[in-house]
Scaffold this motif. Structure first.
Motif, PDB file in Angstrom:
ATOM      1  N   SER A  40       6.133  45.852  14.970  1.00 35.48           N
ATOM      2  CA  SER A  40       5.232  44.935  13.870  1.00 35.48           C
ATOM      3  C   SER A  40       5.541  43.608  14.134  1.00 35.48           C
ATOM      4  N   LEU A  41       6.655  43.316  14.859  1.00 31.56           N
ATOM      5  CA  LEU A  41       7.087  41.819  14.894  1.00 31.56           C
ATOM      6  C   LEU A  41       6.251  41.346  16.078  1.00 31.56           C
ATOM      7  N   PHE A  42       5.557  42.080  16.871  1.00 28.92           N
ATOM      8  CA  PHE A  42       4.959  41.410  17.967  1.00 28.92           C
ATOM      9  C   PHE A  42       3.660  40.845  17.702  1.00 28.92           C
ATOM     10  N   ILE A  43       3.135  41.240  16.552  1.00 31.25           N
ATOM     11  CA  ILE A  43       1.719  40.926  16.049  1.00 31.25           C
ATOM     12  C   ILE A  43       1.781  40.065  14.780  1.00 31.25           C
ATOM     13  N   TYR A 114       2.091  36.885  26.496  1.00 32.85           N
ATOM     14  CA  TYR A 114       1.137  35.850  26.599  1.00 32.85           C
ATOM     15  C   TYR A 114       1.421  34.581  25.689  1.00 32.85           C
ATOM     16  N   MET A 115       1.817  34.663  24.707  1.00 30.28           N
ATOM     17  CA  MET A 115       2.094  33.737  23.618  1.00 30.28           C
ATOM     18  C   MET A 115       3.426  32.942  24.346  1.00 30.28           C
ATOM     19  N   SER A 116       4.432  33.777  24.768  1.00 30.09           N
ATOM     20  CA  SER A 116       5.785  33.091  25.441  1.00 30.09           C
ATOM     21  C   SER A 116       5.202  32.406  26.657  1.00 30.09           C
ATOM     22  N   GLU A 117       4.142  32.992  27.471  1.00 28.23           N
ATOM     23  CA  GLU A 117       4.040  32.434  28.575  1.00 28.23           C
ATOM     24  C   GLU A 117       3.025  30.971  28.265  1.00 28.23           C
ATOM     25  N   SER A 118       2.111  30.942  27.435  1.00 28.08           N
ATOM     26  CA  SER A 118       1.456  29.989  27.161  1.00 28.08           C
ATOM     27  C   SER A 118       2.013  28.778  26.502  1.00 28.08           C
ATOM     28  N   SER A 119       2.850  29.201  25.657  1.00 31.40           N
ATOM     29  CA  SER A 119       3.843  28.139  24.975  1.00 31.40           C
ATOM     30  C   SER A 119       4.718  27.509  26.162  1.00 31.40           C
ATOM     31  N   PHE A 120       5.082  28.018  26.987  1.00 35.45           N
ATOM     32  CA  PHE A 120       5.777  27.546  28.107  1.00 35.45           C
ATOM     33  C   PHE A 120       5.122  26.386  28.997  1.00 35.45           C
ATOM     34  N   ARG A 220       7.523  29.126  44.668  1.00 32.95           N
ATOM     35  CA  ARG A 220       6.969  28.667  43.473  1.00 32.95           C
ATOM     36  C   ARG A 220       7.445  29.833  42.579  1.00 32.95           C
ATOM     37  N   LEU A 221       8.294  29.620  41.580  1.00 31.10           N
ATOM     38  CA  LEU A 221       8.441  30.696  40.565  1.00 31.10           C
ATOM     39  C   LEU A 221       7.308  31.265  39.746  1.00 31.10           C
ATOM     40  N   GLY A 222       7.240  32.454  39.719  1.00 30.01           N
ATOM     41  CA  GLY A 222       6.323  33.013  39.069  1.00 30.01           C
ATOM     42  C   GLY A 222       6.834  34.023  37.953  1.00 30.01           C
ATOM     43  N   SER A 223       6.022  34.966  37.450  1.00 33.42           N
ATOM     44  CA  SER A 223       6.635  35.725  36.284  1.00 33.42           C
ATOM     45  C   SER A 223       6.966  35.139  35.236  1.00 33.42           C
ATOM     46  N   LEU A 224       6.358  34.240  34.706  1.00 32.55           N
ATOM     47  CA  LEU A 224       6.706  33.479  33.590  1.00 32.55           C
ATOM     48  C   LEU A 224       6.490  33.979  32.224  1.00 32.55           C
ATOM     49  N   SER A 225       6.066  35.220  32.148  1.00 32.71           N
ATOM     50  CA  SER A 225       6.011  35.708  30.615  1.00 32.71           C
ATOM     51  C   SER A 225       7.233  35.896  29.899  1.00 32.71           C
ATOM     52  N   GLU A 226       8.347  35.990  30.503  1.00 28.90           N
ATOM     53  CA  GLU A 226       9.738  36.164  29.925  1.00 28.90           C
ATOM     54  C   GLU A 226      10.339  34.954  29.431  1.00 28.90           C
ATOM     55  N   VAL A 227       9.871  33.899  30.143  1.00 28.37           N
ATOM     56  CA  VAL A 227      10.481  32.564  30.172  1.00 28.37           C
ATOM     57  C   VAL A 227      10.575  32.008  28.355  1.00 28.37           C
ATOM     58  N   CYS A 228      11.673  31.436  28.097  1.00 26.77           N
ATOM     59  CA  CYS A 228      11.788  31.064  26.512  1.00 26.77           C
ATOM     60  C   CYS A 228      12.931  30.094  26.559  1.00 26.77           C
ATOM     61  N   ALA A 229      13.278  29.476  25.652  1.00 29.49           N
ATOM     62  CA  ALA A 229      14.159  28.224  25.291  1.00 29.49           C
ATOM     63  C   ALA A 229      15.646  28.915  25.438  1.00 29.49           C
ATOM     64  N   MET A 239       7.106  27.344  17.515  1.00 26.80           N
ATOM     65  CA  MET A 239       6.901  28.718  17.965  1.00 26.80           C
ATOM     66  C   MET A 239       8.189  29.324  18.343  1.00 26.80           C
ATOM     67  N   ILE A 240       9.238  28.585  18.833  1.00 26.36           N
ATOM     68  CA  ILE A 240      10.362  29.154  19.306  1.00 26.36           C
ATOM     69  C   ILE A 240      11.313  29.681  18.267  1.00 26.36           C
ATOM     70  N   SER A 241      11.073  29.218  16.999  1.00 24.85           N
ATOM     71  CA  SER A 241      11.836  29.700  15.692  1.00 24.85           C
ATOM     72  C   SER A 241      11.550  31.037  15.790  1.00 24.85           C
ATOM     73  N   PHE A 242      10.292  31.519  15.649  1.00 19.82           N
ATOM     74  CA  PHE A 242       9.870  32.871  15.488  1.00 19.82           C
ATOM     75  C   PHE A 242      10.287  33.775  16.532  1.00 19.82           C
ATOM     76  N   LEU A 243      10.087  33.196  17.782  1.00 20.63           N
ATOM     77  CA  LEU A 243      10.454  34.036  18.877  1.00 20.63           C
ATOM     78  C   LEU A 243      12.071  34.309  19.094  1.00 20.63           C
ATOM     79  N   ARG A 244      12.672  33.300  18.579  1.00 18.20           N
ATOM     80  CA  ARG A 244      14.408  33.482  18.517  1.00 18.20           C
ATOM     81  C   ARG A 244      14.667  34.546  17.487  1.00 18.20           C
ATOM     82  N   PHE A 245      13.834  34.812  16.464  1.00 20.44           N
ATOM     83  CA  PHE A 245      14.145  35.736  15.701  1.00 20.44           C
ATOM     84  C   PHE A 245      14.126  37.131  16.191  1.00 20.44           C
ATOM     85  N   GLN A 246      12.923  37.150  16.825  1.00 18.16           N
ATOM     86  CA  GLN A 246      12.297  38.365  17.546  1.00 18.16           C
ATOM     87  C   GLN A 246      13.570  38.696  18.581  1.00 18.16           C
ATOM     88  N   GLN A 247      14.064  37.712  19.573  1.00 16.99           N
ATOM     89  CA  GLN A 247      15.354  37.911  20.329  1.00 16.99           C
ATOM     90  C   GLN A 247      16.580  38.467  19.763  1.00 16.99           C
TER      91      GLN A 247
END
Length: 383
Positions: A40-43, A114-120, A220-229, A239-247
């Motif tokens: 449920s955290l992913f939605i 997608y949220m992570s990739e678009s945020s980056f 060129r580095l690809g596969s950017l969906s896992e990139v995060c702070a 947004m990173i604050s929420f993603l950090r909680f998930q991590q």
């Protein structure tokens, strides 16, 4: 006009602050619950986030253009079914080749990626070592599309060996100069993420398939969906604050990549060994397979005996004595990256310096007894 602008600015600020407080409250509520459903955290309930960030993307493509480019997502244009979205080859008007990622927002994992990739992509300036994003398509509520520049030479996993035209029994191997160029290019991309981005970022999915190759084998580095702070960075991000909680919840899950630079360095070490040995698939293998491979391979990487490395060098490589020293040096750098202790792995900026001056690595290191590349580059274990 000025007063109207001030009022608008205050309104937007108030809305953003309220949204941020709501996210924090939601995180605290989730963390205090004894029965957390991680799925449920992913939605999270903030769909407008996607549209707010995507307005910063370069070009907007219509859904009709996306369908035309991919021949209505014809299976012949499917490159791969990715964990973060399906990847298709496409051709825009005027014959421009592109790669299109199709993201199903009904999938919690793909939505999160997608949220992570678009945020980056909307926060980090373009860099010559990051795959160029050309634009996006927003028309569908259930699907999103990211349009990337097409890389003519594919990725490292498909380009290290290539068939010679119709002769399927004869493979053409990338020469050593090209392999070293690829290693340096990938190191430049990671050094940018780790040391130049504000805040610093971690890739978390470095393997041969995420190292894309343009004309002339420029990386060129690809596969950017896992990139995060990077973990431990305290600079604020809404947004990173929420993603950090998930991590934080996921960190105890086996197989989950940590958001640390040392994790990227370890993965990069596996890629370097692929370049040296020609053993495809090591960088994408599970840890048990990697462990078995390293137990066989690492004993042949010694600072005291250059000739040992010839036992693991890709037999398709044609190398003379001078090039053998460069291969030896890259193997030594790879060994340092693969140190079981994350705190003893070198920083990417020092790895880059070592790859740019491979002969200096082995020649200077031969004058020391530490075996830790101490003189070749200032390998600092601090994180």
């Amino acid at each position: 006009m000025s007063r109207m602008y001030d009022n608008w600015e205050r309104l937007v600020g108030a809305v953003l602050k309220r949204e941020e407080l709501r996210q924090i409250a939601m995180c605290e509520s989730l963390s205090s619950s004894s029965s957390i459903n991680s799925t449920s955290l992913f939605i999270p309930d903030f769909p407008n986030f996607l549209d707010i960030n995507e307005t910063k993307f370069k070009d907007v493509f219509s859904y009709h253009q996306i369908l035309e480019a991919t021949d209505e997502f014809n299976d012949e244009n499917l490159i791969k079914l990715g964990h973060s979205g399906d990847i298709f080859y496409g051709t825009l008007e005027r014959g421009i080749p592109v790669v299109i990622k199709k993201v199903d927002l009904y999938s919690p994992m793909k939505r999160k990626s997608y949220m992570s990739e678009s945020s980056f992509l909307t926060k980090v300036v373009s860099h010559p070592r990051i795959v160029p994003l050309l634009g996006h398509c927003l028309e569908n509520n259930t699907e999103k599309f990211l349009v990337y520049e097409h890389m003519r030479n594919g990725d490292l996993s498909s380009s290290l060996f290539k068939k010679r035209r119709s002769d399927y029994s004869n493979l053409r191997s990338l020469d050593w100069i090209t392999r070293l160029k690829i290693a340096i290019g990938a190191a430049e991309g990671l050094a940018y993420l780790h040391h130049e981005c504000i805040p610093p970022h971690v890739h978390r999915d470095i393997q041969a398939s995420s190292i894309l190759l343009d004309v002339g084998y420029e990386v060129r580095l690809g596969s950017l969906s896992e990139v995060c702070a990077r973990e431990g960075d305290t600079r604020p991000s809404r947004m990173i604050s929420f993603l950090r909680f998930q991590q934080a919840l996921e960190r105890d899950t086996p197989g989950t990549p940590n958001a640390t630079c040392a994790y990227d360095v370890y993965c990069f070490g596996k890629v370097l060994l692929e370049l040296v040995t020609g053993k495809l698939g090591i960088s994408s293998s599970n840890e048990s397979t990697v462990k078995e491979f390293l137990e066989i391979t690492l004993p042949y990487i010694s600072i005291n005996d250059k000739e040992l490395v010839t036992n693991i060098v890709d037999p398709s490589l044609i190398i003379d004595e001078d090039l053998l020293e460069e291969v030896w040096a890259m193997a030594i750098v790879a060994r340092s990256c693969l140190n079981p202790n994350p705190n003893r792995r070198p920083l990417m900026r020092y790895i880059l310096k070592a790859l740019e001056n491979p002969l200096k690595v082995v020649r200077d290191e031969n004058t020391t007894s530490s075996g830790g590349l101490s003189n070749a580059v200032p390998f600092d274990s601090r994180r």
